[in-house]
Structures are given as C-alpha cells and as structure tokens.
Design a protein around this motif. Sequence first.
Motif, mmCIF file in Angstrom:
data_model
loop_
_atom_site.group_PDB
_atom_site.id
_atom_site.type_symbol
_atom_site.label_atom_id
_atom_site.label_comp_id
_atom_site.label_asym_id
_atom_site.label_seq_id
_atom_site.Cartn_x
_atom_site.Cartn_y
_atom_site.Cartn_z
ATOM 1 N N LYS A 16 -16.844 29.371 47.488
ATOM 2 C CA LYS A 16 -15.735 30.224 47.059
ATOM 3 C C LYS A 16 -14.604 29.416 46.456
ATOM 4 O O LYS A 16 -13.940 29.866 45.524
ATOM 5 C CB LYS A 16 -15.210 31.055 48.226
ATOM 6 N N LEU A 19 -15.574 28.559 42.969
ATOM 7 C CA LEU A 19 -15.559 29.787 42.184
ATOM 8 C C LEU A 19 -14.127 30.159 41.813
ATOM 9 O O LEU A 19 -13.830 30.464 40.657
ATOM 10 C CB LEU A 19 -16.219 30.923 42.965
ATOM 11 N N VAL A 23 -12.228 30.537 38.149
ATOM 12 C CA VAL A 23 -11.509 31.763 37.787
ATOM 13 C C VAL A 23 -10.039 31.451 37.492
ATOM 14 O O VAL A 23 -9.466 31.971 36.536
ATOM 15 C CB VAL A 23 -11.645 32.813 38.910
ATOM 16 N N LYS A 41 -13.195 41.631 39.689
ATOM 17 C CA LYS A 41 -14.179 42.159 40.629
ATOM 18 C C LYS A 41 -15.220 41.095 40.904
ATOM 19 O O LYS A 41 -15.638 40.390 40.005
ATOM 20 C CB LYS A 41 -14.899 43.375 40.049
ATOM 21 N N SER A 42 -15.628 41.022 42.144
ATOM 22 C CA SER A 42 -16.734 40.160 42.507
ATOM 23 C C SER A 42 -17.861 41.048 43.009
ATOM 24 O O SER A 42 -17.669 41.871 43.896
ATOM 25 C CB SER A 42 -16.315 39.175 43.599
ATOM 26 N N GLN A 63 -24.137 34.589 41.459
ATOM 27 C CA GLN A 63 -22.909 35.279 41.850
ATOM 28 C C GLN A 63 -22.278 35.877 40.599
ATOM 29 O O GLN A 63 -22.001 35.155 39.652
ATOM 30 C CB GLN A 63 -21.928 34.311 42.499
ATOM 31 N N MET A 65 -19.263 37.879 38.626
ATOM 32 C CA MET A 65 -17.806 38.067 38.669
ATOM 33 C C MET A 65 -17.381 38.716 37.364
ATOM 34 O O MET A 65 -17.875 38.348 36.291
ATOM 35 C CB MET A 65 -17.154 36.692 38.817
ATOM 36 N N GLN A 66 -16.467 39.685 37.433
ATOM 37 C CA GLN A 66 -15.947 40.347 36.241
ATOM 38 C C GLN A 66 -14.429 40.205 36.211
ATOM 39 O O GLN A 66 -13.754 40.497 37.189
ATOM 40 C CB GLN A 66 -16.314 41.827 36.242
#
Length: 157
Positions: A16, A19, A23, A41-42, A63, A65-66
Amino acid sequence: MPLYDCMLLLKPHVTKERLMDLVARVGKHVYRRNGVITNMKSFGVVQLGYGIKKLDGRHYKGQLMQMSMMVTPNFNKELHYLNKEDRLLRWLLVKQRNTKYGMEFLDEDDAKSEMNQLRRKPPNYGEDDEDEDEDDDDDDYDEEYEVNQDEDDKVEK
C-alpha cells in the motif's frame, strides 16, 4: 478542463505504501499542471482475463485503481514516465465524454437558485440534527418476518 479517468493496474504484490507513493506522484503531476483530482477508487486485487508478461514473470492478478481528474488535454502526453514504472502492469487515460460539471451541470434557473441558497445559508459546522439520532427504522416490518411455529411443527411431523 475536461474530465479524465486514469486507470492504473499494478502488480498484485505491491504494498500500500508503494501504491500510495505512485498515486501521490501522479497527483502532484496533476496539481503542477493546475489540474484537480475529483475522485479516487481502489478496486482491490482483480483477476485478469489473461496473463500480462513482465520481466519478473507473467501476472494473472493485479491491483486496480481509478483516479478521476480535471486536467488539460495535453496531459496524456506528459504521463510517459508511467511506462518506465516497474510497479505498473498497465495504465490507461480515458476522456469522459458528454459529462457536465460545474455550472454546466445546472440549467440557468437551477444555477441561480443554488447560488442564492449558498449565499443565504450559513454553514452547519459541528451541529448535530436531532432527527438523525432517532432510530425508527424497522419496527413496522416486524410482523412480515415472524415465523409461525405451528406450521413448522406440522411440516416436521
């Protein structure tokens, strides 16, 4: 500025922290270009339809992600650094078509009434409404779910 969705598909074993680092890096890039991130959003770990081959093997999960953002149209050319990112399996930038936002979302009458309401109404910070605390939800429907014991005993015999 148009609204875009940036879909990031990361390797399933990425932590995380790494990630969020990626991001945050994209987010900083958006802000440097006077853009705004409107939604994130994940979708967690998703099963892929086919394996994606990378240097460290073939990946069948990832994974997802948006990130929704408002940026200038030439922003997609500036995301070339994501191609060299070893944590990513794939990335995609999609422009949302026919999306109305801001004052375009409201027609003229609604926009005027919304603006007037914002001017008149002071913000309600920290004040709780008494109506929210009341619990009057499912008492009316209790009869609907009662089980008749006599019918259950007849079925068992």
